[in-house]
Design an enzyme around this catalytic site. Structure first.
Site, PDB file in Angstrom:
ATOM      1  N   SER A  84     107.367   0.102 -49.439  1.00 17.33           N
ATOM      2  CA  SER A  84     106.030  -0.263 -48.957  1.00 17.33           C
ATOM      3  C   SER A  84     105.340   0.810 -48.136  1.00 17.33           C
ATOM      4  O   SER A  84     104.163   0.654 -47.802  1.00 17.33           O
ATOM      5  CB  SER A  84     106.102  -1.564 -48.153  1.00 17.33           C
ATOM      6  OG  SER A  84     106.294  -2.665 -49.017  1.00 17.33           O
ATOM      7  N   GLY A 325     103.006   3.779 -38.063  1.00 14.51           N
ATOM      8  CA  GLY A 325     104.059   3.943 -39.053  1.00 14.51           C
ATOM      9  C   GLY A 325     104.005   2.897 -40.119  1.00 14.51           C
ATOM     10  O   GLY A 325     103.053   2.109 -40.220  1.00 14.51           O
ATOM     11  N   HIS A 326     105.048   2.903 -40.933  1.00 17.27           N
ATOM     12  CA  HIS A 326     105.224   1.889 -41.966  1.00 17.27           C
ATOM     13  C   HIS A 326     106.667   1.950 -42.411  1.00 17.27           C
ATOM     14  O   HIS A 326     107.299   3.010 -42.382  1.00 17.27           O
ATOM     15  CB  HIS A 326     104.304   2.135 -43.165  1.00 17.27           C
ATOM     16  CG  HIS A 326     103.889   0.875 -43.862  1.00 17.27           C
ATOM     17  ND1 HIS A 326     104.791   0.057 -44.537  1.00 17.27           N
ATOM     18  CD2 HIS A 326     102.678   0.277 -43.986  1.00 17.27           C
ATOM     19  CE1 HIS A 326     104.133  -0.976 -45.048  1.00 17.27           C
ATOM     20  NE2 HIS A 326     102.847  -0.870 -44.727  1.00 17.27           N
ATOM     21  N   ASP A 327     107.210   0.811 -42.805  1.00 13.66           N
ATOM     22  CA  ASP A 327     108.561   0.735 -43.343  1.00 13.66           C
ATOM     23  C   ASP A 327     108.479   0.347 -44.814  1.00 13.66           C
ATOM     24  O   ASP A 327     107.463  -0.181 -45.278  1.00 13.66           O
ATOM     25  CB  ASP A 327     109.398  -0.303 -42.596  1.00 13.66           C
ATOM     26  CG  ASP A 327     109.512   0.010 -41.113  1.00 13.66           C
ATOM     27  OD1 ASP A 327     109.438   1.204 -40.764  1.00 13.66           O
ATOM     28  OD2 ASP A 327     109.664  -0.933 -40.320  1.00 13.66           O
ATOM     29  N   GLY A 328     109.556   0.604 -45.530  1.00 14.92           N
ATOM     30  CA  GLY A 328     109.598   0.239 -46.934  1.00 14.92           C
ATOM     31  C   GLY A 328     110.977  -0.230 -47.342  1.00 14.92           C
ATOM     32  O   GLY A 328     111.982   0.286 -46.849  1.00 14.92           O
ATOM     33  N   GLY A 332     117.628  -2.332 -52.613  1.00 16.18           N
ATOM     34  CA  GLY A 332     118.711  -1.565 -52.039  1.00 16.18           C
ATOM     35  C   GLY A 332     118.341  -0.207 -51.486  1.00 16.18           C
ATOM     36  O   GLY A 332     119.222   0.584 -51.143  1.00 16.18           O
TER      37      GLY A 332
END
Length: 483
Positions: A84, A325-328, A332
């Site tokens: 993401s 920020g952003h996480d993805g 897995g």
């Protein structure tokens, strides 16, 4: 109220000068080379790669393997899916269209997609691109309809939105929405007259000079590509997932894009420089780059997540300063990107399974502390001695396309949550699970046991008119299903 003020404050470290931060990069590189491999073992992460920058000075490191089956070693040039984090790229593509005067963020989506439909026609007529960017569009967002591999797959996917239910009116509150970003990707396609992945390459990858970036599996095969790992049974070690990626129709939300950390940092450095690529190419206007970092909606208390959502970026009010920020997360694989505006610091961490939070806390925490004078908030932890409460406001069934969540309270006053995945999510190595919840603070319960290194928070918001919560919020707002 920000989450920083909601939690007991952690004192911020001193802010180093730019010269001090650059000098500390060399020490950080030595630490990463020595510490990364043990961190992988401690957190059962098969492989990882990380890159850090202060201005134009960049370091990177890698350790572990890309697959526990093939044993191919991870290198700094290995490509991992960013999940993401792709959403910030999609938002950037849209903001380029704003710069060109082609897209108005406040205009209804139907201005550009006249045939756009939702189950709620009033919402479909009023939702804007700004709503899509800030996750305030209000319709359910977790759909992975497979519409094939051809260039019209996104067009076909958006054509299925006519049955998507509306949770709340556009703009009312935050609820993380993958489908909204797919819709925004379709806007980019229509206004550019090109498929989404072509737009990615032409308007971002090429101007940024990226050399190890793949917009799909066929390109990823040209590099050392990481394979995602999952736990096929609770407590079992991570093993390669059954698939490399999900569907192409969700590419604009993060189902396919993969790259090495240095390439991800080139994108971050462009945003740090207010739209200017590392080689001096203007990719985005300074006004649009800054607008993407301005908070647009406050988030409920969600622990690990930020305090606000901007136009693509998530913002964190941390001791010592603000971080964007952003996480993805894909099948897995996982990615963390943190950028510190005004201090020219950024870090990209990419992994292929296991429990990534341990790596995040140690690596990203050290980067922010040593190079930017910013301290991470502690991860939420339950109080095992918390007194029993009346959970009648929370008890019930909450539903979403991805699954149902049942909150119950037994005769002893213990609170339980059971999550039951549905559809494609039930096929992605996800199993129904029942976990005890403990009181955390007013309106929030916390899992008694950790999942992937974190105790999940369950926040209950709104009112159904009978004194019960209207939504269960875990980043997504799942609506109450029981009358």
């Amino acid at each position: 109220m920000s989450q920083e003020t909601q939690q007991s404050g952690t004192p911020a470290p001193p802010v180093p000068s730019r010269e001090e931060a650059r000098a500390r990069l060399d020490t950080l590189k030595e630490w990463l080379d020595a510490r990364l491999e043990p961190l992988l073992e401690e957190n059962e992460v098969p492989g990882a790669a990380v890159a850090v920058c202060v201005g134009d000075k960049v370091i990177d490191a890698a350790a572990g393997v890309l697959s526990t089956e093939t044993k191919v070693e991870a290198t700094t040039d290995s490509v991992f899916q960013i999940g993401s984090v792709t959403k910030v790229w999609t938002a950037t593509l849209a903001m380029q269209l704003v710069d060109e005067g082609v897209l108005d963020l406040d205009a209804p989506v139907r201005t550009y997609l006249p045939d756009f439909e939702l189950a709620d026609d009033k919402a479909a007529a009023t939702v804007t691109t700004q709503h899509l960017m800030s996750h305030t569009a209000g319709f359910e967002g977790d759909f992975m309809t497979d519409t094939g591999l051809s260039d019209d797959c996104l067009e076909k996917f958006v054509a299925t939105f006519g049955t998507i239910p509306q949770l709340f009116p556009p703009g009312e509150r935050f609820s993380y929405n993958n489908a909204a970003y797919c819709l925004m990707g379709r806007l980019v396609e229509v206004l550019r007259g090109q498929p989404y992945d072509v737009c990615l390459r032409r308007y971002l990858c090429e101007p940024l000079g990226l050399t190890h970036t793949a917009t799909g599996p066929y390109e990823a095969l040209m590099y050392r590509a990481a394979v995602g790992h999952v736990r096929h049974e609770p407590g079992a070690p991570p093993r390669p997932a059954a698939i490399w990626a999900t569907v192409r129709s969700n590419a604009a939300a993060g189902s396919l894009l993969a790259m090495r950390p240095r390439d991800l940092l080139a994108f971050a450095r462009m945003h740090l420089a207010d739209g200017v690529a590392p080689d001096g190419t203007r990719v985005l206007s300074a006004e649009s780059a800054r607008a993407m970092r301005e908070p647009h909606v406050d988030l409920p208390y969600l622990g690990f997540m930020g305090d606000h959502w901007a136009l693509g970026w998530e913002t964190f009010d941390l001791p010592g300063g603000t971080v964007v920020g952003h996480d993805g997360g894909t099948v897995g694989q996982g990615a963390f990107l943190r950028v510190v505006p005004g201090r020219d610091v950024a870090v990209a961490l990419q992994i292929n399974g296991g429990d990534p939070l341990g790596l995040y806390v140690e690596i990203v925490g050290r980067v922010l502390r040593d190079l930017a004078g910013i301290e991470l908030r502690p991860l939420p932890k339950p109080d095992p001695d918390a007194p029993r409460i009346d959970a009648s406001r929370y008890v019930g069934t909450y539903t979403a396309t991805a699954g149902d969540t049942v909150v119950s309270q037994d005769a002893d006053g213990r609170i339980w949550v059971e999550r039951r995945p549905k559809g494609v999510f039930a096929q992605l190595d996800r199993q129904a699970e029942r976990v005890e919840l403990l009181p955390d603070r007013e309106g929030t319960l916390i899992a008694a046991v950790p999942e992937m290194g974190i105790h999940r928070l369950f926040t209950f918001v709104g009112d159904d008119g009978a004194g019960r919560a209207r939504f269960l919020h875990t980043g997504r707002a799942d609506r109450r299903a029981d009358a």
